[in-house]
Motif scaffolding. Structure first.
Motif, PDB file in Angstrom:
ATOM      1  N   ALA A   1       0.830  -1.204   0.000  1.00 41.38           N
ATOM      2  CA  ALA A   1       0.000   0.000   0.000  1.00 41.38           C
ATOM      3  C   ALA A   1       0.865   1.256   0.000  1.00 41.38           C
ATOM      4  CB  ALA A   1      -0.929  -0.006   1.209  1.00 41.38           C
ATOM      5  N   PHE A   2       1.950   1.237   0.760  1.00 41.18           N
ATOM      6  CA  PHE A   2       2.855   2.381   0.803  1.00 41.18           C
ATOM      7  C   PHE A   2       3.480   2.633  -0.571  1.00 41.18           C
ATOM      8  CE2 PHE A   2       7.069   4.244   1.258  1.00 41.18           C
ATOM      9  CZ  PHE A   2       6.816   5.338   2.072  1.00 41.18           C
ATOM     10  N   THR A   3       3.796   1.572  -1.296  1.00 39.17           N
ATOM     11  CA  THR A   3       4.447   1.710  -2.606  1.00 39.17           C
ATOM     12  C   THR A   3       3.580   2.502  -3.573  1.00 39.17           C
ATOM     13  OG1 THR A   3       5.580  -0.394  -2.251  1.00 39.17           O
ATOM     14  CG2 THR A   3       5.516   0.441  -4.504  1.00 39.17           C
ATOM     15  N   GLY A   4       2.253   2.278  -3.518  1.00 36.57           N
ATOM     16  CA  GLY A   4       1.358   3.178  -4.221  1.00 36.57           C
ATOM     17  C   GLY A   4       0.799   2.682  -5.533  1.00 36.57           C
ATOM     18  N   PRO A   5      -0.058   3.497  -6.154  1.00 37.95           N
ATOM     19  CA  PRO A   5      -0.691   3.153  -7.429  1.00 37.95           C
ATOM     20  C   PRO A   5       0.315   3.090  -8.576  1.00 37.95           C
ATOM     21  CG  PRO A   5      -1.833   4.973  -6.326  1.00 37.95           C
ATOM     22  CD  PRO A   5      -0.530   4.772  -5.623  1.00 37.95           C
ATOM     23  N   VAL A   6      -0.077   2.382  -9.628  1.00 41.30           N
ATOM     24  CA  VAL A   6       0.784   2.224 -10.805  1.00 41.30           C
ATOM     25  C   VAL A   6       1.194   3.577 -11.369  1.00 41.30           C
ATOM     26  CG1 VAL A   6       0.866   1.379 -13.174  1.00 41.30           C
ATOM     27  CG2 VAL A   6      -0.172  -0.032 -11.403  1.00 41.30           C
ATOM     28  N   GLU A   7       0.270   4.534 -11.387  1.00 40.88           N
ATOM     29  CA  GLU A   7       0.559   5.818 -12.042  1.00 40.88           C
ATOM     30  C   GLU A   7       1.629   6.636 -11.329  1.00 40.88           C
ATOM     31  OE1 GLU A   7      -3.507   6.377  -9.896  1.00 40.88           O
ATOM     32  OE2 GLU A   7      -2.415   4.798 -10.972  1.00 40.88           O
ATOM     33  N   TYR A   8       1.976   6.261 -10.102  1.00 36.84           N
ATOM     34  CA  TYR A   8       3.015   6.982  -9.379  1.00 36.84           C
ATOM     35  C   TYR A   8       4.360   6.245  -9.374  1.00 36.84           C
ATOM     36  CZ  TYR A   8      -0.952   9.676  -7.592  1.00 36.84           C
ATOM     37  OH  TYR A   8      -2.081  10.459  -7.487  1.00 36.84           O
TER      38      TYR A   8
END
Length: 482
Positions: A159-166
């Motif tokens: 979750a910390f790593t984040g969405p694909v677009e980021y």
């Protein structure tokens, strides 16, 4: 016997589901993939576990009753290409210094060509792959096989790593442009959280994950491609422990996120001791009081400096607690005796034991005299340790370990060794936190929390039910395709 092969034609098992596993070449990834393979095989799935020959031969033995359901498939590196930039026999991260990691990525990327042939010949129902194997996306698409990403990390880390677009492009430059952007919980985590990197961790991780490397594709871009190309994501976690983080993860991934349970390793029925020295060590453990001994282990991936090893050694001595330290001979030590401060053995005789080399970690953790663990907070080790209810003293070094440490402290299951801004730590801090966790009145709440957590981490039926749900998802996916 284990079923081990080069590239063989697929062995049909009637109506069995056929799954191919492809992990990254690091034992912190291969072992969870193997544990998931064993769990799937127990549920009636036929699994082909693919890696290079030396990695395959170093895996733990497959249970004999599952040998017909798990094929260990050896695909060698292309000899002419890989011999130029990898040391002989180097097939996993444990075999190389950190600066050679790019070479291993290049070599492993070359496996896409024989792996494509394997998939073409065997037509599995699913490909289950690790984040680094971005080229599996094209292979899955070419042969019309659904692809699933299995994350060996905690849901909090994912979750910390984040969405694909980021992860790539303009989104990455806007949201994850610097190490500082990794030092606080991200905006998409919409509940109080302490899961973030310290400054000294963020600098190293940002360069390694988002920075360029010799393979021509960043680790962040590898993950982005796999997340974009997969049908679903499986996570080694459960809602009972990480429910909030799993909910956030599914929102930011935008695809099904399936917890497969914690997949705790089976508790050893007896002691599988290789040589006489371990018999003596277990005899020593038998003489200690229940829950009194600290087990110390930092695995094979954390390559500690001499100063770090010595500070840990002096900290153990200062704590005056009984301890068992399993350590591999560091590359900087000419002889085994050089790996530890002079005279440590004499000064801690009877109180502490140091073993250099291989260690039967599961048997150690299962021993009733072990009460706590000083370790790096790698996710696999967290699971192994908490299934026995041991209190945790964490000293993270690489990759996701810092995030796991914050998660454990957040949940009241660990204390983390305090460090300076440059990441250094002292023997006094080691001793202080060991005593806090193991014997102080203040640490009683920590010890109780760890015992409570064992009801989740050690609940075999709970995690079997998660595997059952995962298998149902896989079967439904095949049925819909047909």
């Amino acid at each position: 016997m284990q079923s081990c092969c080069k590239i063989l034609p697929k062995r049909k098992m009637g109506s069995d589901l056929e799954v191919v596993m492809l992990p990254c070449p690091a034992f912190g990834h291969m072992i969870p993939f193997l544990q998931l393979s064993i769990s799937l095989a127990k549920a009636g799935v036929h699994v082909s576990f693919v890696s290079t020959p030396r990695n395959i031969h170093r895996l733990p033995k497959i249970p004999t009753n599952l040998a017909t359901r798990i094929d260990l498939v050896e695909i060698p590196f292309p000899a002419l290409d890989c011999n130029n930039f990898l040391p002989e026999g180097a097939e996993a991260t444990v075999d190389i210094p950190f600066e050679k990691t790019d070479s291993l990525k290049i070599a492993h990327d070359l496996l896409q060509h024989p792996f494509r042939r394997y998939v073409a010949d065997n037509s599995p129902d699913w490909l289950i792959v690790d984040f680094g194997l971005h080229w599996a996306v094209e292979i899955a698409g070419e042969y019309g096989i659904p692809l699933l990403y299995f994350s060996v990390f905690s849901a909090a880390t994912d979750a910390f790593t984040g969405p694909v677009e980021y992860l790539v492009g303009e989104g990455q430059r806007r949201v994850r442009s610097s190490p500082e952007s990794l030092m606080s919980p991200p905006e998409w985590v919409n509940f109080p959280s302490s899961v973030a990197y310290r400054g000294y961790e963020a600098r190293g991780f940002h360069a390694a994950f988002f920075g360029g490397n010799g393979s021509g594709i960043t680790d962040a871009a590898r993950l982005a491609k796999v997340l974009h190309g997969c049908q679903a994501m499986a996570v080694r976690s459960c809602t009972e422990f990480e429910g909030k983080y799993l909910n956030i993860l599914e929102k930011i991934v935008g695809k099904p996120v399936i917890p497969v349970g914690l997949i705790p390793p089976e508790k050893p029925e007896g002691r599988e001791i290789i040589d006489g020295s371990w018999s003596k060590i277990f005899n020593w453990l038998d003489e200690q009081k229940p829950k009194s001994v600290v087990f110390v282990g930092f695995g094979s991936e954390c390559k500690l400096t001499k100063d770090q090893v010595y500070e840990i050694a002096y900290g153990l001595e200062l704590s005056e607690l009984p301890f068992l330290w399993a350590i591999r001979k560091p590359s900087w030590a000419i002889e085994e005796i050089d790996a530890l401060p002079s005279g440590l053995g004499n000064r801690t005789a009877g109180k502490g034991v140091v073993s250099i080399g291989w260690a039967p970690q599961l048997e150690i953790l299962a021993h009733p005299s072990i009460g706590g663990s000083l370790f790096h907070s790698g996710w696999g080790s967290v699971i192994e340790t908490l299934q026995y209810g041991h209190c945790l003293v964490v000293l993270p070094f690489i990759f996701d370990q810092g995030l796991n440490a914050r998660l454990l402290v957040e949940k009241g299951l660990a204390v983390e060794i305090e460090r300076s801004e440059d990441g250094s730590f002292s023997r006094d801090e080691i001793a202080k936190y060991l005593r806090l966790a193991m014997v102080s009145e203040e640490g009683e709440r920590l010890r109780n929390s760890a015992r409570e957590a064992s009801k989740i981490f050690g609940d075999v039926k709970l995690h079997q039910d998660y595997i059952g749900g995962f298998v149902e998802y896989l079967r439904n996916g095949v049925t819909k395709r047909k």
